[in-house]
Motif scaffolding. Sequence first.
Motif: not given
Length: 401
Positions: A245-246, A265-268, A272-275, A295-298
């Motif tokens: 998670s970012a 890297a690039g998980a923001t 535009h996160t690094n999926y 795996l968490h995506v904000e």
Amino acid sequence: LKHVIVLGDGMADYPIEALGHQTPLMYAHKPNMDFMAQYGTQGTVKTVPDSLLPGSDVANLSVLGYDPVTHYTGRSPLEAMSIGISMKETDLAIRCNLVTLSDEETYSHKTLIDYCADEISTDEAKELIAFLNDTMPPSSLKLYAGKSYRHCAIWDHGSSEIHTTPPHDIIGQKIQTYLPRESPSAILLQRMRDAHKLLADHPINLQRIQKGLLPANGIWFWGEGKKPILPPFTEVHGKKGSMISAVDLLNGIAICSGLDVIQVAGATGNLHTNYLGKAKAALEALESGQDFVYLHVEAPDECGHRGEMENKITSIERIDTLLGFLLQNLRHREDFKIMVLPDHYTPLSLRTHTRDPVPFVSYQKSKHAPSGLKTYDESTARKTGIHIEPGHALIQKFFHA
Ligand SMILES: [Zn+2]
């Protein structure tokens, strides 16, 4: 048997007229989530108990199998853990925002102009927090720098008998009625006053004003809590897990529960996160012996708060692409199980969280069988009649059913 949970933060929503009365989840092109719906199990789960506020902290604790009614102690202590602070049981952690206050002479007459000081950079913020620690008189309260405007105070033997207000709820309002006023919190109020005096003409702030940016001329305390005690995830579920998670909050929960934290890297935390980087990191973790990845995506939550419908749909489609990559690369395994769900609703129409039960879909390779359902979405999930409450029971079923 490897297990993966893909959590789309705030993904669930209400039907929207502009989308032909569909929700973003219904409207989005998401062949992989729909595949899981067609050959897996779908239902709803109550992740936020009625007695608690619908936040990511509470909801993600539920999804990870911890009853938030017993285990939730506040937002800041979870963030403190993720910054790397080892809290004592007598400590009180308090979120400390760098904020912008107006220029009135008397402190209590000021207005809260911005809760995040124009999203001040982490570098500038670190310098200001260090400056405050160095110049404010010694006390039982110490500041720790986090990211951007989000910092942490640790109050040794701090009293939890205090009342604070989230600064994002009082933008444009006079601060007077929202200042901490109970006697145990005198030190907090004193710190807020001192900080304003010290920060107002700090060179960093003078530079910011010159650049047309809001100065970080105040600190604001809120979100306090004692150290959370979570029984180790491995002991509770018999699985070694990783968190991707970012977001500090999620990483804090991971640290408290003994999950391994993987930085990508690039998980923001934004659209535009690094999926793909996250999906690859998940696969690597499983290859290297982990049993479980969270795996968490904000991004969908951010889009929900901003009221950005198109972006919310796009973020769901990107999560679906990530999911496709996972499914593709797990296919060669004898068996695996994967679950997709949001933690809570963040409806575009409300731009804040709600505690509606959320839709989940799970798929296990060895139990691949037509479900008779076509898609994964809020309405289909409700129609299955499968409902899990309390929410912390879900992961048990996911692991063992
Ligand atoms: Zn959330």
